[in-house]
Design an enzyme around this catalytic site. Structure first.
Site, PDB file in Angstrom:
ATOM      1  N   PRO A  33       0.784  -1.238   0.000  1.00 35.26           N
ATOM      2  CA  PRO A  33       0.000   0.000   0.000  1.00 35.26           C
ATOM      3  C   PRO A  33       0.815   1.287   0.000  1.00 35.26           C
ATOM      4  O   PRO A  33       0.225   2.368  -0.081  1.00 35.26           O
ATOM      5  CB  PRO A  33      -0.812  -0.115   1.301  1.00 35.26           C
ATOM      6  CG  PRO A  33       0.028  -0.947   2.214  1.00 35.26           C
ATOM      7  CD  PRO A  33       0.752  -1.912   1.326  1.00 35.26           C
ATOM      8  N   GLY A  34       2.146   1.200   0.125  1.00 36.68           N
ATOM      9  CA  GLY A  34       2.937   2.414  -0.055  1.00 36.68           C
ATOM     10  C   GLY A  34       3.861   2.799   1.088  1.00 36.68           C
ATOM     11  O   GLY A  34       4.444   3.878   1.076  1.00 36.68           O
ATOM     12  N   TRP A  36       6.839   1.500   2.074  1.00 36.96           N
ATOM     13  CA  TRP A  36       8.259   1.644   1.697  1.00 36.96           C
ATOM     14  C   TRP A  36       8.456   2.942   0.912  1.00 36.96           C
ATOM     15  O   TRP A  36       9.455   3.632   1.082  1.00 36.96           O
ATOM     16  CB  TRP A  36       8.737   0.435   0.870  1.00 36.96           C
ATOM     17  CG  TRP A  36       9.172  -0.726   1.712  1.00 36.96           C
ATOM     18  CD1 TRP A  36       8.668  -1.099   2.923  1.00 36.96           C
ATOM     19  CD2 TRP A  36      10.210  -1.667   1.395  1.00 36.96           C
ATOM     20  NE1 TRP A  36       9.329  -2.220   3.381  1.00 36.96           N
ATOM     21  CE2 TRP A  36      10.267  -2.593   2.477  1.00 36.96           C
ATOM     22  CE3 TRP A  36      11.087  -1.831   0.309  1.00 36.96           C
ATOM     23  CZ2 TRP A  36      11.171  -3.651   2.490  1.00 36.96           C
ATOM     24  CZ3 TRP A  36      11.993  -2.893   0.326  1.00 36.96           C
ATOM     25  CH2 TRP A  36      12.031  -3.786   1.404  1.00 36.96           C
ATOM     26  N   ASP A  62       2.942  -1.354  -8.718  1.00 36.14           N
ATOM     27  CA  ASP A  62       2.296  -2.530  -8.127  1.00 36.14           C
ATOM     28  C   ASP A  62       1.173  -3.056  -9.022  1.00 36.14           C
ATOM     29  O   ASP A  62       0.577  -2.300  -9.786  1.00 36.14           O
ATOM     30  CB  ASP A  62       1.725  -2.231  -6.739  1.00 36.14           C
ATOM     31  CG  ASP A  62       1.621  -3.499  -5.868  1.00 36.14           C
ATOM     32  OD1 ASP A  62       2.441  -3.668  -4.949  1.00 36.14           O
ATOM     33  OD2 ASP A  62       0.724  -4.339  -6.140  1.00 36.14           O
ATOM     34  N   ASP A  79       2.326  -4.637 -13.956  1.00 31.69           N
ATOM     35  CA  ASP A  79       3.213  -5.765 -13.661  1.00 31.69           C
ATOM     36  C   ASP A  79       4.644  -5.366 -14.014  1.00 31.69           C
ATOM     37  O   ASP A  79       4.925  -5.008 -15.156  1.00 31.69           O
ATOM     38  CB  ASP A  79       2.759  -6.968 -14.507  1.00 31.69           C
ATOM     39  CG  ASP A  79       3.557  -8.224 -14.204  1.00 31.69           C
ATOM     40  OD1 ASP A  79       4.689  -8.128 -13.653  1.00 31.69           O
ATOM     41  OD2 ASP A  79       3.050  -9.310 -14.528  1.00 31.69           O
ATOM     42  N   ASP A 104       9.986  -5.311  -2.410  1.00 33.19           N
ATOM     43  CA  ASP A 104       9.363  -6.043  -1.309  1.00 33.19           C
ATOM     44  C   ASP A 104       8.240  -6.902  -1.915  1.00 33.19           C
ATOM     45  O   ASP A 104       7.294  -7.274  -1.235  1.00 33.19           O
ATOM     46  CB  ASP A 104       8.804  -5.018  -0.312  1.00 33.19           C
ATOM     47  CG  ASP A 104       8.416  -5.639   1.028  1.00 33.19           C
ATOM     48  OD1 ASP A 104       9.026  -6.643   1.428  1.00 33.19           O
ATOM     49  OD2 ASP A 104       7.493  -5.106   1.668  1.00 33.19           O
ATOM     50  N   LYS A 144      13.434  -8.704  -1.522  1.00 33.62           N
ATOM     51  CA  LYS A 144      12.952  -9.739  -0.594  1.00 33.62           C
ATOM     52  C   LYS A 144      12.913 -11.091  -1.290  1.00 33.62           C
ATOM     53  O   LYS A 144      12.599 -11.178  -2.472  1.00 33.62           O
ATOM     54  CB  LYS A 144      11.533  -9.374  -0.147  1.00 33.62           C
ATOM     55  CG  LYS A 144      10.878 -10.483   0.678  1.00 33.62           C
ATOM     56  CD  LYS A 144       9.692 -10.011   1.447  1.00 33.62           C
ATOM     57  CE  LYS A 144       8.435  -9.922   0.604  1.00 33.62           C
ATOM     58  NZ  LYS A 144       7.351  -9.299   1.389  1.00 33.62           N
TER      59      LYS A 144
HETATM   60  N1  SAM Z   1       6.552  -2.669   0.534  1.00 32.93           N
HETATM   61  C1  SAM Z   1       5.097  -2.509   0.528  1.00 32.93           C
HETATM   62  C2  SAM Z   1       4.751  -1.481   1.577  1.00 32.93           C
HETATM   63  O1  SAM Z   1       5.595  -1.233   2.454  1.00 32.93           O
HETATM   64  O2  SAM Z   1       3.654  -0.902   1.549  1.00 32.93           O
HETATM   65  C3  SAM Z   1       4.403  -3.842   0.773  1.00 32.93           C
HETATM   66  C4  SAM Z   1       4.542  -4.782  -0.416  1.00 32.93           C
HETATM   67  S1  SAM Z   1       3.542  -6.241  -0.360  1.00 32.93           S
HETATM   68  C5  SAM Z   1       4.371  -7.218   0.841  1.00 32.93           C
HETATM   69  C6  SAM Z   1       3.947  -7.062  -1.874  1.00 32.93           C
HETATM   70  C7  SAM Z   1       3.352  -6.434  -3.134  1.00 32.93           C
HETATM   71  O3  SAM Z   1       3.992  -6.975  -4.300  1.00 32.93           O
HETATM   72  C8  SAM Z   1       1.860  -6.712  -3.322  1.00 32.93           C
HETATM   73  O4  SAM Z   1       1.141  -5.505  -3.211  1.00 32.93           O
HETATM   74  C9  SAM Z   1       1.781  -7.306  -4.728  1.00 32.93           C
HETATM   75  O5  SAM Z   1       0.661  -6.855  -5.451  1.00 32.93           O
HETATM   76  C10 SAM Z   1       3.076  -6.832  -5.368  1.00 32.93           C
HETATM   77  N2  SAM Z   1       3.505  -7.587  -6.549  1.00 32.93           N
HETATM   78  C11 SAM Z   1       3.628  -8.934  -6.679  1.00 32.93           C
HETATM   79  N3  SAM Z   1       4.013  -9.265  -7.918  1.00 32.93           N
HETATM   80  C12 SAM Z   1       4.162  -8.099  -8.613  1.00 32.93           C
HETATM   81  C13 SAM Z   1       4.514  -7.792  -9.965  1.00 32.93           C
HETATM   82  N4  SAM Z   1       4.815  -8.751 -10.847  1.00 32.93           N
HETATM   83  N5  SAM Z   1       4.561  -6.487 -10.333  1.00 32.93           N
HETATM   84  C14 SAM Z   1       4.247  -5.516  -9.438  1.00 32.93           C
HETATM   85  N6  SAM Z   1       3.906  -5.752  -8.162  1.00 32.93           N
HETATM   86  C15 SAM Z   1       3.851  -7.028  -7.748  1.00 32.93           C
END
Ligand code: SAM
Length: 190
Positions: A33-34, A36, A62, A79, A104, A144
């Site tokens: 959600p934002g 980082w 995202d 993506d 992340d 990660k």
């Molecule tokens: N770092 C974020 C924060 O602090 O708010 C939290 C990130 S969350 C653990 C992981 C995110 O990776 C998810 O919102 C997911 O939709 C995104 N994600 C997974 N695969 C992705 C891709 N191929 N392209 C873009 N985002 C992706």
């Protein structure tokens, strides 16, 4: 004031290893959600809050929707592995390349550990490829991963392309999780 507790992982890593500083430009992959991105906006001075320091830039991407954040540019419902997304990012960057790639990202977990591990490793590997076109020489990548058989493959690939690669397990990561981060510094790319 952070959107998610994950902020504390990045704060902890950055306090220890100093990957963000005023003036840097940052690509935050899997930004929703934002939280980082909030940390990055503060630490690179993206809003110019400190007029005496250089102003940085933050772009977050995202698959999900991300609510707007002052100081960051967001690409929602995109993506990162899609070449179209990569072109859009490049068009939005103030310079051709970024100093730091943060990831992340996490794929939708199936619950099958080995499969989830593999999916996340391939996502990270696609970021290493993306670095070629988007990361400045001497740049940094923090990603990660969930530990497993193929962590080595990713680690070796990072070691080929970065001078300094280390594994980090933040305190803020739950003890029982297999979540870790690779911090790769000094990108060798041209
Ligand atoms: N770092 C974020 C924060 O602090 O708010 C939290 C990130 S969350 C653990 C992981 C995110 O990776 C998810 O919102 C997911 O939709 C995104 N994600 C997974 N695969 C992705 C891709 N191929 N392209 C873009 N985002 C992706």
């Amino acid at each position: 004031h952070y959107r998610c507790r994950s902020a504390f992982k990045l704060l902890e890593i950055d306090d220890r290893l100093h990957i963000l500083r005023p003036g840097l430009s940052v690509l935050d992959c899997g930004a929703a959600p934002g939280a980082w991105s909030q940390v990055a906006v503060e630490r690179v001075n993206a809003l110019g809050t400190d007029p005496a320091a250089p102003t940085g830039f933050v772009i977050g991407v995202d698959l999900l929707r991300i609510s707007p954040l002052e100081g960051a540019v967001f690409l929602s419902q995109a993506d990162i592995t899609d070449p179209g997304t990569q072109r859009t990012i490049q068009n939005l960057l103030p310079a051709e390349k970024v100093d730091v790639i943060l990831s992340d990202m996490a794929p939708n977990a199936t619950g099958i550990k080995e499969l989830d591990h593999q999916k996340l490793i391939s996502l990270c590997l696609s970021l290493v490829n993306l670095s070629q076109s988007i990361l400045k020489p001497k740049g940094t990548m923090l990603c990660k991963f969930w530990d497993g058989h193929e962590s080595r493959v990713l680690q070796n690939k990072l070691k080929e392309q970065f001078q300094d690669v280390r594994t980090i397990k933040p305190q803020a990561s739950r003890k029982d999780s297999s979540e870790s981060y690779y911090l790769a510094r000094l990108y060798k790319g041209k």
